[in-house]
Design a protein around this motif. Sequence first.
Motif, PDB file in Angstrom:
ATOM      1  N   ASP A  70       1.012  -1.275  -0.261  1.00  0.00           N
ATOM      2  CA  ASP A  70       0.114  -0.243   0.173  1.00  0.00           C
ATOM      3  C   ASP A  70       0.780   1.645  -0.047  1.00  0.00           C
ATOM      4  OD1 ASP A  70      -1.588   2.114  -0.011  1.00  0.00           O
ATOM      5  OD2 ASP A  70      -2.475   1.486   3.274  1.00  0.00           O
ATOM      6  N   ALA A 119       0.610   4.528  -0.963  1.00  0.00           N
ATOM      7  CA  ALA A 119      -0.308   5.136  -0.360  1.00  0.00           C
ATOM      8  C   ALA A 119      -0.069   5.413   1.611  1.00  0.00           C
ATOM      9  CB  ALA A 119      -0.911   5.445  -0.837  1.00  0.00           C
ATOM     10  N   GLY A 120      -0.351   4.540   1.699  1.00  0.00           N
ATOM     11  CA  GLY A 120      -0.765   4.183   3.143  1.00  0.00           C
ATOM     12  C   GLY A 120       1.022   3.681   4.211  1.00  0.00           C
ATOM     13  N   LEU A 121       1.846   4.371   3.354  1.00  0.00           N
ATOM     14  CA  LEU A 121       2.966   3.842   3.722  1.00  0.00           C
ATOM     15  C   LEU A 121       4.202   5.216   3.340  1.00  0.00           C
ATOM     16  CD1 LEU A 121       4.336  -0.036   2.519  1.00  0.00           C
ATOM     17  CD2 LEU A 121       4.146   1.185   4.477  1.00  0.00           C
ATOM     18  N   ASP A 136       9.424   0.564   8.683  1.00  0.00           N
ATOM     19  CA  ASP A 136       7.702   0.680   7.954  1.00  0.00           C
ATOM     20  C   ASP A 136       7.774   0.432   6.488  1.00  0.00           C
ATOM     21  OD1 ASP A 136       6.325   1.665  10.343  1.00  0.00           O
ATOM     22  OD2 ASP A 136       6.143   3.414  10.236  1.00  0.00           O
TER      23      ASP A 136
END
Length: 71
Positions: free
Chosen positions: A17, A19-21, A43
């Motif tokens: 992901d 965008a999520g990262l 992360d």
Amino acid sequence: MSWHWQPTVRQGAGQIDTAGLGLDQHFTAQGDAESWLGESYPDLMAAGVESVSLYEEDRLVYGPMRLEPEV
């Protein structure tokens, strides 16, 4: 100018992901992009990112740079 990171995903890690990262972010300065990476690389590694390359607009600045330390 716009700086951004382009990830290379570790083989077998599947989809990540971006965008999520935070990998969809664009930065106004190279130093800001590098500072973000310094805070975010654990992360990214955990999500399956093997390396990243830094781009200024469409120009490769450097990379790919592995996220894991050399042994």
